[in-house]
Design an enzyme around this catalytic site. Sequence first.
Site, PDB file in Angstrom:
ATOM      1  N   GLU A 206       0.844  -1.214   0.000  1.00  0.00           N
ATOM      2  CA  GLU A 206       0.000   0.000   0.000  1.00  0.00           C
ATOM      3  C   GLU A 206       0.868   1.248   0.000  1.00  0.00           C
ATOM      4  OE1 GLU A 206      -3.246  -0.080   3.082  1.00  0.00           O
ATOM      5  OE2 GLU A 206      -2.175  -1.869   3.748  1.00  0.00           O
ATOM      6  N   SER A 207       0.436   2.260  -0.726  1.00  0.00           N
ATOM      7  CA  SER A 207       1.029   3.602  -0.685  1.00  0.00           C
ATOM      8  C   SER A 207       2.326   3.750  -1.470  1.00  0.00           C
ATOM      9  CB  SER A 207       1.296   4.067   0.766  1.00  0.00           C
ATOM     10  OG  SER A 207       0.129   4.076   1.537  1.00  0.00           O
TER      11      SER A 207
HETATM   12  O1  LIG Z   1      -2.447   9.166   2.545  1.00  0.00           O
HETATM   13  C1  LIG Z   1      -1.946   9.697   3.567  1.00  0.00           C
HETATM   14  O2  LIG Z   1      -1.269  10.727   3.530  1.00  0.00           O
HETATM   15  C2  LIG Z   1      -2.164   9.056   4.912  1.00  0.00           C
HETATM   16  C3  LIG Z   1      -1.751   9.718   6.059  1.00  0.00           C
HETATM   17  C4  LIG Z   1      -1.970   9.122   7.306  1.00  0.00           C
HETATM   18  C5  LIG Z   1      -2.585   7.890   7.412  1.00  0.00           C
HETATM   19  C6  LIG Z   1      -3.011   7.208   6.264  1.00  0.00           C
HETATM   20  C7  LIG Z   1      -2.806   7.794   5.025  1.00  0.00           C
HETATM   21  N1  LIG Z   1      -3.248   7.181   3.865  1.00  0.00           N
HETATM   22  C8  LIG Z   1      -3.991   5.972   3.875  1.00  0.00           C
HETATM   23  C9  LIG Z   1      -3.312   5.023   2.974  1.00  0.00           C
HETATM   24  O3  LIG Z   1      -2.895   4.000   3.394  1.00  0.00           O
HETATM   25  C10 LIG Z   1      -3.155   5.500   1.568  1.00  0.00           C
HETATM   26  O4  LIG Z   1      -4.210   6.379   1.262  1.00  0.00           O
HETATM   27  C11 LIG Z   1      -3.192   4.371   0.536  1.00  0.00           C
HETATM   28  O5  LIG Z   1      -2.284   3.350   0.902  1.00  0.00           O
HETATM   29  C12 LIG Z   1      -2.809   4.940  -0.831  1.00  0.00           C
HETATM   30  O6  LIG Z   1      -1.572   5.622  -0.706  1.00  0.00           O
HETATM   31  P1  LIG Z   1      -1.017   6.541  -1.944  1.00  0.00           P
HETATM   32  O7  LIG Z   1      -1.096   5.679  -3.183  1.00  0.00           O
HETATM   33  O8  LIG Z   1       0.386   6.899  -1.556  1.00  0.00           O
HETATM   34  O9  LIG Z   1      -1.921   7.735  -2.025  1.00  0.00           O
END
Ligand SMILES: O=C(O)c1ccccc1NCC(=O)[C@H](O)[C@H](O)COP(=O)(O)O
Length: 248
Positions: A206-207
């Site tokens: 994720e992320s």
């Molecule tokens: O997205 C954030 O900045 C965030 C900050 C604090 C807690 C959770 C957060 N996001 C939730 C997630 O896990 C992400 O939205 C998801 O994995 C997608 O990530 P991305 O592709 O980097 O937007």
Amino acid sequence: MGFLEDIVRLTRMRVEAESSKACAGDLRGEIIRANSDGRLGVIAEYKRMSPTGAVNLGVDPWSYFNSLRDRVVGFSVLTEPIFFAGNYLFVKIAAATGRPVLFKDFVVDRRQVDAAGELGASAVLIIYKALGPAERGDLVDYAGKKGLQVLLEVDNAADALAAVDEFPNALLGINSRNLDDLSVSLDGVVDAIRQVRGRADLIIAESGVSGRGDAERLASAGANAVLVGTALMRNPSLAGELGVRIHG
Ligand SMILES: O=C(O)c1ccccc1NCC(=O)[C@H](O)[C@H](O)COP(=O)(O)O
């Protein structure tokens, strides 16, 4: 189209969505299907805002979900309203596509699990280190009893190893975003995947995925799927390049 015409059109769609009842999909099954076709699963997240600022407030949920429904294994929908501008209704709209939906919130109470099921979600997110062992175990068990899959999210290798031992049937989410300081490191996820692969049912990275290169790196480490928010919210056409080939 003027503003009034546009908002009347969207309001009619919102009223329709509020009264709809979609049956939940199978997120685990769709990831396995993608992998058996030799592809990394892609979960597209609807994320309008985050604690670090606006992501994309200009894309309505219908446009986002309909443009991606045939190119992803499922959707992740942020429902937390303060820091993410989320909304329960977005889950219903996503579920109406027929694709599996992950109810992405900071789940701390059985009532949130009830809500996820009523909205047509297929799975709920449970953040491993947000809860103590007893509460975590209760929510995972309760979600199972309600017919919901669990994405158990960690942000480090030690918790990943502990989580798969504690909950071998859960989907394991490894977040490149440290939930304490919000720093993002794909290196940490790659390391954690390498340490836990073969012991987890399915691993979802994720992320921090910005394109094909990141997806290939995570797939070669052993991820079964990637969950992508920001990059797809800003450029849904990226979905076509994220479902990279996986080996084995
Ligand atoms: O997205 C954030 O900045 C965030 C900050 C604090 C807690 C959770 C957060 N996001 C939730 C997630 O896990 C992400 O939205 C998801 O994995 C997608 O990530 P991305 O592709 O980097 O937007």
